[in-house]
Every structure is written in structure tokens, then in C-alpha cells.
Design a protein around this motif. Structure first.
Motif, PDB file in Angstrom:
ATOM      1  N   SER A  38      46.979  46.964  40.769  1.00 38.40           N
ATOM      2  CA  SER A  38      47.076  48.143  39.716  1.00 38.40           C
ATOM      3  C   SER A  38      47.323  47.543  38.511  1.00 38.40           C
ATOM      4  O   SER A  38      47.809  46.135  38.256  1.00 38.40           O
ATOM      5  N   GLU A  39      47.265  48.224  37.448  1.00 34.04           N
ATOM      6  CA  GLU A  39      47.625  47.938  36.066  1.00 34.04           C
ATOM      7  C   GLU A  39      49.147  47.169  36.019  1.00 34.04           C
ATOM      8  O   GLU A  39      49.517  46.520  35.437  1.00 34.04           O
ATOM      9  N   ALA A  40      50.006  47.996  36.651  1.00 32.47           N
ATOM     10  CA  ALA A  40      51.604  47.714  36.606  1.00 32.47           C
ATOM     11  C   ALA A  40      51.597  46.212  37.098  1.00 32.47           C
ATOM     12  O   ALA A  40      52.140  45.471  36.672  1.00 32.47           O
ATOM     13  N   GLU A  41      50.727  46.007  38.262  1.00 31.06           N
ATOM     14  CA  GLU A  41      51.017  44.641  38.958  1.00 31.06           C
ATOM     15  C   GLU A  41      50.521  43.282  38.343  1.00 31.06           C
ATOM     16  O   GLU A  41      50.774  42.531  38.020  1.00 31.06           O
ATOM     17  N   LEU A  42      49.143  43.992  37.354  1.00 27.86           N
ATOM     18  CA  LEU A  42      48.567  43.100  36.524  1.00 27.86           C
ATOM     19  C   LEU A  42      49.663  42.704  35.272  1.00 27.86           C
ATOM     20  O   LEU A  42      49.619  41.421  35.066  1.00 27.86           O
ATOM     21  N   SER A  68      45.939  30.530  43.170  1.00 23.82           N
ATOM     22  CA  SER A  68      46.043  30.326  41.894  1.00 23.82           C
ATOM     23  C   SER A  68      44.682  30.945  41.319  1.00 23.82           C
ATOM     24  O   SER A  68      44.653  31.395  40.174  1.00 23.82           O
ATOM     25  N   ALA A  69      43.428  30.898  42.040  1.00 19.74           N
ATOM     26  CA  ALA A  69      42.228  31.454  41.551  1.00 19.74           C
ATOM     27  C   ALA A  69      42.184  32.720  42.142  1.00 19.74           C
ATOM     28  O   ALA A  69      41.104  33.063  42.493  1.00 19.74           O
ATOM     29  N   THR A  70      43.069  33.478  42.432  1.00 21.63           N
ATOM     30  CA  THR A  70      43.118  34.732  43.095  1.00 21.63           C
ATOM     31  C   THR A  70      42.276  35.754  42.261  1.00 21.63           C
ATOM     32  O   THR A  70      42.040  36.000  40.916  1.00 21.63           O
ATOM     33  N   ASP A  71      41.326  36.595  43.038  1.00 16.75           N
ATOM     34  CA  ASP A  71      40.637  37.790  42.497  1.00 16.75           C
ATOM     35  C   ASP A  71      41.691  38.881  42.145  1.00 16.75           C
ATOM     36  O   ASP A  71      42.296  39.239  43.196  1.00 16.75           O
ATOM     37  N   PHE A  72      42.238  39.327  40.983  1.00 10.47           N
ATOM     38  CA  PHE A  72      42.983  40.196  40.755  1.00 10.47           C
ATOM     39  C   PHE A  72      42.483  41.699  40.743  1.00 10.47           C
ATOM     40  O   PHE A  72      43.240  42.701  40.435  1.00 10.47           O
ATOM     41  N   SER A  73      41.301  41.826  41.144  1.00 13.73           N
ATOM     42  CA  SER A  73      40.548  43.262  40.969  1.00 13.73           C
ATOM     43  C   SER A  73      41.221  44.302  41.785  1.00 13.73           C
ATOM     44  O   SER A  73      41.192  45.534  41.513  1.00 13.73           O
ATOM     45  N   ALA A  94      44.514  33.964  31.442  1.00 10.70           N
ATOM     46  CA  ALA A  94      43.083  34.340  31.106  1.00 10.70           C
ATOM     47  C   ALA A  94      42.448  35.238  32.147  1.00 10.70           C
ATOM     48  O   ALA A  94      41.943  36.387  31.606  1.00 10.70           O
ATOM     49  N   ALA A  95      42.652  35.175  33.290  1.00 11.98           N
ATOM     50  CA  ALA A  95      41.835  35.875  34.333  1.00 11.98           C
ATOM     51  C   ALA A  95      42.828  37.307  34.520  1.00 11.98           C
ATOM     52  O   ALA A  95      41.966  38.332  34.550  1.00 11.98           O
ATOM     53  N   LEU A  96      43.952  37.252  34.324  1.00 14.06           N
ATOM     54  CA  LEU A  96      44.423  38.534  34.100  1.00 14.06           C
ATOM     55  C   LEU A  96      44.328  39.369  33.053  1.00 14.06           C
ATOM     56  O   LEU A  96      43.944  40.740  33.198  1.00 14.06           O
ATOM     57  N   ASP A  97      44.110  38.615  31.640  1.00  9.34           N
ATOM     58  CA  ASP A  97      43.649  39.357  30.609  1.00  9.34           C
ATOM     59  C   ASP A  97      42.642  39.956  30.824  1.00  9.34           C
ATOM     60  O   ASP A  97      42.203  41.307  30.266  1.00  9.34           O
ATOM     61  N   ARG A  98      41.450  39.312  31.299  1.00  7.12           N
ATOM     62  CA  ARG A  98      40.149  39.856  31.491  1.00  7.12           C
ATOM     63  C   ARG A  98      40.079  41.176  32.423  1.00  7.12           C
ATOM     64  O   ARG A  98      39.469  41.972  32.273  1.00  7.12           O
ATOM     65  N   GLU A  99      41.004  40.960  33.496  1.00  5.93           N
ATOM     66  CA  GLU A  99      41.131  41.944  34.592  1.00  5.93           C
ATOM     67  C   GLU A  99      41.671  43.272  33.709  1.00  5.93           C
ATOM     68  O   GLU A  99      41.285  44.288  34.034  1.00  5.93           O
TER      69      GLU A  99
END
Length: 196
Positions: free
Chosen positions: A41-45, A33-38, A58-63
């Protein structure tokens, strides 16, 4: 020299395997759940953001914001940063100077148009602000912050139906955007006579 590096990689892989095998399943799920989303891709995010997990929003939004703020040019990124810094100081003239230079030199960079729209709005240049938002959304139709800003412009000019439609579109992309949720709740009585 190559053998120690290979051994180090094998050791790290072995330790990771041991940790995953010995951790309880709940701990693994918590770590995910605290995955690094870096690496997404944009589509996956966007797909994960739309899926609506509030713990990851919040993490997805920041990414996504970090991704959308990269022009691909250090010089253009510097103009963006200078424009944002000027807006933070409420120096709308300087912000417009930097962001106009950015949009002139990188017309396909949607974040430049979106940021310049904010500066235009704060400088009471409403027509140019809407034009910049339209350009930003033509380049990046998933920019929920630009859609939200368009809703704010409609609301400012007392057009609650169009504002509500813009906010609803932004919420469809980012279900946990707090400002969008507040705006929809505020306008729901005016638009359809019900409260969210």
C-alpha cells in the motif's frame, strides 16, 4: 480442465519451496532486497522509504510515482501523459492546456496539480504555481517531489529559511532523494551557518 491447473500450482509451489530451502540464507536476503513492491500500500511504501534503506530507495520511489500517477480513469491518465509529453518538449502552453483540463475534470487527483505547478513555474506563472503546489499537497501531503518543488520556488524568490524547511520536510519522507540532499547541503551554510 481444473486438475492440470491445480497440479501446475502445486508443482510451482513445490519448486519454490525447494529453492528456498536449498539457497544459502544470504542469497534469500539478497533476493528480498530486490523485492517487487507492487503489492504494498502507499502507507507501506512510504514507511519503507522513510526507513532509509538506500538499496531500495529508487525502487520504492518508482513504485510511489507509478501509484501517484494513476488517476483511476484512462481519459485522465491520457491527459496527464499528454501534459508530461508537452513539458518534455518544453511546450508550456500545451502542457498547461492538458493539465488544466485534467485538474478541471479530476480535481481530487493530486498529481495533476503537481504537474501543472511545474508547467506554471516554467511559464513564469509563479503565483499559480504555488497555488497548484498547495492544492497538490493538500491532497497528498507525502508527495516529496511537490514539497521539493515548493522549496525550489522559495529558493528562487530568495527565501532560504522557508526553502530549507521545505527541503527538510521532503528529506524526512524520502531520505535518499539526491536533489533534496544537494539543496539542503547548499542552503545549510546560509540558514544555520554549518555545512551538512
Amino acid at each position: 480442465m481444473g486438475a492440470p491447473c491445480t497440479n501446475l500450482k502445486a508443482i510451482v509451489a513445490a519448486i519454490a519451496t525447494v529453492i528456498l530451502v536449498t539457497l544459502p540464507l544470504g542469497a534469500v536476503a539478497q533476493d528480498l532486497s530486490a523485492t517487487d513492491f507492487s503489492d504494498l500500500s502507499e502507507a507501506e511504501l512510504l514507511a519503507q522509504l522513510e526507513a532509509g534503506d538506500p538499496d531500495q530507495a529508487a525502487a520504492l520511489d518508482r513504485e510511489l510515482q507509478a501509484l501517484w500517477s494513476k488517476s483511476g480513469s484512462a481519459a485522465m491518465d491520457l491527459l496527464l501523459r499528454r501534459g508530461r509529453d508537452a513539458m518534455a518538449r518544453r511546450d508550456w502552453g500545451a502542457a498547461l492546456d492538458h493539465l488544466t483540463a485534467l485538474t478541471d475534470h479530476a480535481p481530487e487527483f493530486s498529481e495533476g496539480w503537481s504537474e501543472r505547478a511545474q508547467a506554471q513555474f516554467h511559464a513564469d506563472r509563479f503565483g499559480p504555481a504555488v497555488a497548484d503546489l498547495e492544492r497538490a499537497l493538500a491532497l497528498n501531503p507525502n508527495d516529496y517531489n511537490a514539497i521539493f518543488a515548493l522549496g525550489q520556488v522559495f529558493e528562487y524568490f530568495d527565501d532560504p529559511d522557508r526553502a530549507y524547511a521545505a527541503y527538510a520536510r521532503a528529506k524526512a519522507i524520502h531520505p535518499h532523494h539526491e536533489e533534496v540532499t544537494k539543496a539542503l547541503d547548499r542552503l545549510s551554510i546560509t540558514v544555520d551557518g554549518t555545512s551538512l
